[in-house]
Enzyme design. Structure first.
Site, mmCIF file in Angstrom:
data_model
loop_
_atom_site.group_PDB
_atom_site.id
_atom_site.type_symbol
_atom_site.label_atom_id
_atom_site.label_comp_id
_atom_site.label_asym_id
_atom_site.label_seq_id
_atom_site.Cartn_x
_atom_site.Cartn_y
_atom_site.Cartn_z
ATOM 1 N N SER A 50 0.968 -1.187 -0.130
ATOM 2 C CA SER A 50 -0.030 0.138 -0.010
ATOM 3 C C SER A 50 0.685 1.354 -0.085
ATOM 4 O O SER A 50 1.927 1.337 0.557
ATOM 5 C CB SER A 50 -0.868 0.042 1.372
ATOM 6 O OG SER A 50 -0.207 0.119 2.331
ATOM 7 N N ASP A 83 -1.506 -0.939 -3.578
ATOM 8 C CA ASP A 83 -2.625 -1.030 -3.192
ATOM 9 C C ASP A 83 -2.771 0.434 -2.473
ATOM 10 O O ASP A 83 -1.997 1.059 -2.046
ATOM 11 C CB ASP A 83 -2.737 -1.994 -1.854
ATOM 12 C CG ASP A 83 -3.959 -1.955 -1.269
ATOM 13 O OD1 ASP A 83 -5.064 -1.927 -1.877
ATOM 14 O OD2 ASP A 83 -3.929 -2.339 0.088
ATOM 15 N N HIS A 84 -4.295 0.832 -2.713
ATOM 16 C CA HIS A 84 -4.543 2.160 -2.498
ATOM 17 C C HIS A 84 -3.661 3.465 -2.923
ATOM 18 O O HIS A 84 -3.428 4.325 -1.909
ATOM 19 C CB HIS A 84 -4.866 2.331 -0.933
ATOM 20 C CG HIS A 84 -6.085 1.737 -0.299
ATOM 21 N ND1 HIS A 84 -7.380 2.082 -0.513
ATOM 22 C CD2 HIS A 84 -6.347 0.265 0.188
ATOM 23 C CE1 HIS A 84 -8.359 1.344 -0.299
ATOM 24 N NE2 HIS A 84 -7.635 0.303 0.240
ATOM 25 N N ASP A 105 -6.819 4.742 -6.027
ATOM 26 C CA ASP A 105 -7.770 5.050 -5.141
ATOM 27 C C ASP A 105 -8.384 6.328 -5.149
ATOM 28 O O ASP A 105 -7.543 7.310 -4.584
ATOM 29 C CB ASP A 105 -7.513 4.795 -3.694
ATOM 30 C CG ASP A 105 -8.727 5.057 -2.806
ATOM 31 O OD1 ASP A 105 -9.497 5.706 -3.180
ATOM 32 O OD2 ASP A 105 -8.324 4.546 -1.601
ATOM 33 N N HIS A 177 -12.234 -0.546 6.681
ATOM 34 C CA HIS A 177 -10.898 -0.969 7.045
ATOM 35 C C HIS A 177 -10.504 -0.954 8.450
ATOM 36 O O HIS A 177 -11.107 -0.232 9.265
ATOM 37 C CB HIS A 177 -9.898 0.350 6.256
ATOM 38 C CG HIS A 177 -9.875 0.182 4.871
ATOM 39 N ND1 HIS A 177 -10.605 0.644 3.916
ATOM 40 C CD2 HIS A 177 -9.297 -0.681 3.980
ATOM 41 C CE1 HIS A 177 -10.548 0.325 2.776
ATOM 42 N NE2 HIS A 177 -9.375 -0.242 2.725
ATOM 43 N N HIS A 205 -12.785 -4.475 0.065
ATOM 44 C CA HIS A 205 -11.833 -4.213 0.903
ATOM 45 C C HIS A 205 -12.325 -4.342 2.664
ATOM 46 O O HIS A 205 -13.325 -4.427 2.671
ATOM 47 C CB HIS A 205 -11.645 -2.587 0.612
ATOM 48 C CG HIS A 205 -10.521 -2.314 -0.676
ATOM 49 N ND1 HIS A 205 -9.263 -1.977 -0.544
ATOM 50 C CD2 HIS A 205 -10.627 -2.756 -1.906
ATOM 51 C CE1 HIS A 205 -8.877 -2.013 -1.781
ATOM 52 N NE2 HIS A 205 -9.693 -2.542 -2.523
HETATM 53 O O1 G3H Z 1 -6.657 -2.692 0.765
HETATM 54 C C1 G3H Z 1 -6.546 -3.518 1.861
HETATM 55 C C2 G3H Z 1 -7.550 -4.017 2.554
HETATM 56 O O2 G3H Z 1 -8.730 -3.361 2.250
HETATM 57 C C3 G3H Z 1 -7.141 -4.364 4.052
HETATM 58 O O3 G3H Z 1 -7.969 -4.044 4.994
HETATM 59 O O4 G3H Z 1 -6.828 -4.237 7.117
HETATM 60 O O5 G3H Z 1 -9.373 -3.834 7.153
HETATM 61 O O6 G3H Z 1 -8.111 -6.082 6.246
HETATM 62 P P1 G3H Z 1 -8.304 -4.529 6.365
HETATM 63 ZN ZN ZN Z 2 -8.330 -1.317 1.330
#
Ligand code: G3H
Ligand code: ZN
Length: 283
Positions: A50, A83-84, A105, A177, A205
């Site tokens: 991420s 990610d993101h 994102d 999240h 997510h």
């Molecule tokens: O993009 C990553 C996920 O959405 C992880 O989310 O930490 O709540 O499992 P989480």
């Molecule tokens: Zn996420």
């Protein structure tokens, strides 16, 4: 094994009615544990780094190249995914480093800007053979606050995918999240309604807050990529804490990090199998 693109892995899974586990890499031990888990389960895995993890390390390349090397040595199909990402520059850097997939994102941008920037990310990534995931309807909790209220509208989701050409879409259906308890209640009818209108695989997510039975039901209702980070960090930290409580004189970092790595490998293998299980759950 060579890295695979996200769209290929998700397309096969969707066709077969399976889900694919997507887990976050922060330390190199995460990458080692997740690949070991995928090898044990004989299933593909998405290794995701991420923008927050990049901020923690100070740059993308060191953790990305280590993760890529671990994936390339593996016996299973791995996707290397950013990610993101909110920075287009970071997306370009990931493409140059050999990522096979990125999530842009733009969920905090206004709708028009989100579409325009996502479209331009898709254009650049497509030329490089890299898949793109985007998000519509912000999944809460990115600031650490549990906020499961937002929902994605199915028609808006279909229009967004048609407008931007993304390969996968993250939607808000009740998860949030960074939950540390697995108590989220997903709107499975909404998942099915979005699935019916959107032609690309859907991404859940914030799946750390979703219990096993709801994860299976989410896949049965139409979710394909299941993102889990916090839950595996809990597992890692619990194992490290347990070791250090038992062995307070420890100084060699390998002693306790190995405990965390092995606990994450066990739980990630279990989750990969759970998510990949064909299910007859009906919604
Ligand atoms: O993009 C990553 C996920 O959405 C992880 O989310 O930490 O709540 O499992 P989480
Ligand atoms: Zn996420």
């Amino acid at each position: 094994m060579t890295l695979a693109r996200l769209d290929e892995v998700l397309r096969d899974a969707l066709r077969d009615g399976r889900g694919v586990g997507a887990f976050n890499v922060i330390q190199i031990e995460h990458a080692e544990a997740l690949v070991a888990a995928a090898e044990r389960a004989r299933l593909p895995v998405v290794l995701q780094i991420s923008e927050n993890a990049v901020r923690y390390h100070g740059s993308l390349a060191p953790i990305a190249l280590a993760t890529k090397a671990i994936a390339q040595q593996s016996e299973v199909v791995c996707v290397l995914h950013l990610d993101h990402a909110t920075s287009e520059q970071l997306v370009d850097e990931a493409v140059a480093l050999g990522f096979t997939s990125v999530m842009f994102d733009g969920s905090r941008l206004d709708d028009e800007t989100n579409r325009a920037v996502t479209r331009s990310v898709v254009r650049r990534c497509r030329g490089a053979g890299v898949s793109v995931e985007a998000e519509l309807g912000e999944v809460g909790g990115k600031d650490g606050v549990h906020a499961p209220g937002v929902r994605t509208d199915p028609d808006a989701a279909a229009r967004f995918v048609a407008d931007t050409g993304v390969d996968a879409l993250a939607v808000a259906v009740g998860s949030s999240h960074a939950m540390t308890s697995r108590t989220a209640h997903l709107d499975l009818d909404l998942v099915a309604a979005i699935r019916a209108r959107v032609p690309v695989p859907l991404v859940l997510h914030g799946s750390s807050g979703v219990a096993d039975d709801q994860l299976r039901a989410a896949v049965a209702a139409g979710m394909t990529k299941i993102n889990i980070a916090t839950h595996l960090n809990k597992v890692f930290t619990r194992a490290v804490r347990g070791y250090l409580d038992d062995e307070p004189g420890t100084v060699d970092t390998r002693k306790y990090l190995a405990q965390g790595r092995s606990a994450v490998a066990d739980e990630a293998a279990r989750l990969l199998e759970l998510i990949a299980m064909r299910t007859d759950v009906t919604v």
